[in-house]
Write an enzyme that holds these catalytic residues in place. Structure first.
Site, PDB file in Angstrom:
ATOM      1  N   GLY A  67       0.185   7.872  -4.847  1.00  0.00           N
ATOM      2  CA  GLY A  67       0.799   9.281  -4.233  1.00  0.00           C
ATOM      3  C   GLY A  67       1.391   9.932  -5.113  1.00  0.00           C
ATOM      4  O   GLY A  67       1.995  11.109  -4.817  1.00  0.00           O
ATOM      5  N   GLU A  90      10.491   6.724  -6.812  1.00  0.00           N
ATOM      6  CA  GLU A  90      10.138   5.614  -5.985  1.00  0.00           C
ATOM      7  C   GLU A  90      10.899   4.186  -6.714  1.00  0.00           C
ATOM      8  O   GLU A  90      11.533   3.621  -5.972  1.00  0.00           O
ATOM      9  CB  GLU A  90       8.731   5.157  -5.653  1.00  0.00           C
ATOM     10  CG  GLU A  90       8.149   6.195  -4.615  1.00  0.00           C
ATOM     11  CD  GLU A  90       6.591   5.835  -4.434  1.00  0.00           C
ATOM     12  OE1 GLU A  90       5.837   6.162  -3.500  1.00  0.00           O
ATOM     13  OE2 GLU A  90       6.093   5.436  -5.545  1.00  0.00           O
TER      14      GLU A  90
HETATM   15  C1  5RP Z   1       3.039   6.627  -3.692  1.00  0.00           C
HETATM   16  C2  5RP Z   1       2.900   5.128  -3.715  1.00  0.00           C
HETATM   17  C3  5RP Z   1       2.513   4.621  -2.503  1.00  0.00           C
HETATM   18  O1  5RP Z   1       3.378   3.765  -1.949  1.00  0.00           O
HETATM   19  C4  5RP Z   1       0.960   4.082  -2.550  1.00  0.00           C
HETATM   20  O2  5RP Z   1       0.121   4.738  -3.463  1.00  0.00           O
HETATM   21  C5  5RP Z   1       0.453   3.387  -1.519  1.00  0.00           C
HETATM   22  O3  5RP Z   1       0.287   4.462  -0.745  1.00  0.00           O
HETATM   23  P1  5RP Z   1      -0.562   4.229   0.773  1.00  0.00           P
HETATM   24  O4  5RP Z   1       0.572   3.803   1.571  1.00  0.00           O
HETATM   25  O5  5RP Z   1      -1.005   5.628   1.172  1.00  0.00           O
HETATM   26  O6  5RP Z   1      -1.911   3.272   0.440  1.00  0.00           O
HETATM   27  O7  5RP Z   1       3.144   4.541  -4.624  1.00  0.00           O
HETATM   28  O8  5RP Z   1       3.443   7.102  -4.953  1.00  0.00           O
END
Ligand code: 5RP
Length: 262
Positions: free
Chosen positions: A105, A111
């Site tokens: 994301g 994060e």
């Molecule tokens: C964002 C992330 C998300 O936690 C990861 O991409 C998972 O996303 P989703 O819950 O939409 O599958 O690392 O940077």
């Protein structure tokens, strides 16, 4: 209304709902980014509005900050909060040791900073995120914009000397233009296919000038909550060495699901 929830969303909801059991009044909670984390924010918002839960959330992206405010959760910055009781976030992959690939994301930098500044990190995920070995999901790496093509070339050159099966990368785009992170950087997605030594890989990649941070979370996650479409959940605690099974009621309310942003 539950018939409107797709199987994948039901699984994400189940994981998010179960993870809420770890949240107590007075806690400072890191709020992850992505579609699974969005379910968490909505569930926590409902607990704040309807059960009097008092928490302070530290969002890991501008998207999550907006969602948390909409849900009624008090938000602050990491600098204000300083240290968190708990961070709950999604993941793109997790392995048997609860090492992760994150950043699908585009929020990996915040994060990782937020999760590292927390007593505990819980990952919420559907079963598709579980892997035997990390690396099939393209590894996101945040890089500064200045000289990004040189950084990309240096990264690809470095990949040739590491225990991986792919040595290409792509600049992440959003609507035909480069994707820009909340910190104003670019994301390179590394197509590794297989990642032999994730710990070493993360250290080596981060030494390349222009690299800000990579999406490998090694020894950061403590617990993973895996949701299934029928409401079953599995909770794996890497420190306690335990695995628990449970079931979450997939019950929806209009408040919780009326304005899904992700
Ligand atoms: C964002 C992330 C998300 O936690 C990861 O991409 C998972 O996303 P989703 O819950 O939409 O599958 O690392 O940077």
């Amino acid at each position: 209304m539950s018939q409107n929830l797709s199987p994948i969303d039901a699984a994400k909801f189940a994981a998010a709902k179960r993870a809420c059991d770890y949240v107590e009044s007075g806690m400072k909670v890191g709020l992850g980014t992505g579609s699974t984390a969005a379910w968490l924010v909505r569930c926590l918002g409902e607990m704040v509005r309807e059960d009097g839960l008092q928490i302070t959330g530290v969002p890991t992206s501008s998207r999550t900050a907006e969602l948390a405010r909409q849900a009624g959760i008090a938000v602050t910055t990491l600098d204000e909060a300083k240290w968190l009781d708990l961070t709950i976030d999604g993941a793109d992959e997790f392995d048997g040791e609860l090492n992760l690939i994150k950043g699908g994301g585009g929020a990996l930098l915040q994060e990782k900073i937020v999760a590292t500044a927390s007593d505990q990190m819980i990952v919420i995920a559907d079963t598709s995120k579980q892997v035997d070995a990390l690396g099939a999901f393209p590894l996101p790496v945040e890089i500064v914009r200045f000289g990004w093509q040189t950084t990309k070339a240096l990264i690809e050159e470095t990949l040739a000397s590491l225990d991986v099966m792919g040595d290409t990368s792509t600049l992440r785009e959003d609507g035909g233009a480069p994707f820009i992170t909340d910190e104003g950087n670019y994301i390179l997605d590394l197509h590794l296919n297989r990642l032999g030594n994730a710990r070493q890989f993360g250290i080596v990649i981060n030494q390349i000038p222009g690299v800000v941070e990579n999406g490998l979370f090694i020894d950061i996650c403590d617990i993973v909550v895996i949701g299934h479409h029928d409401g079953r959940v599995e909770v794996r605690d890497i420190n306690a060495g335990t695995t628990e099974q449970g079931v979450v009621d997939i019950v929806e309310t209009e408040n919780l699901f009326s304005d899904l942003a992700e």
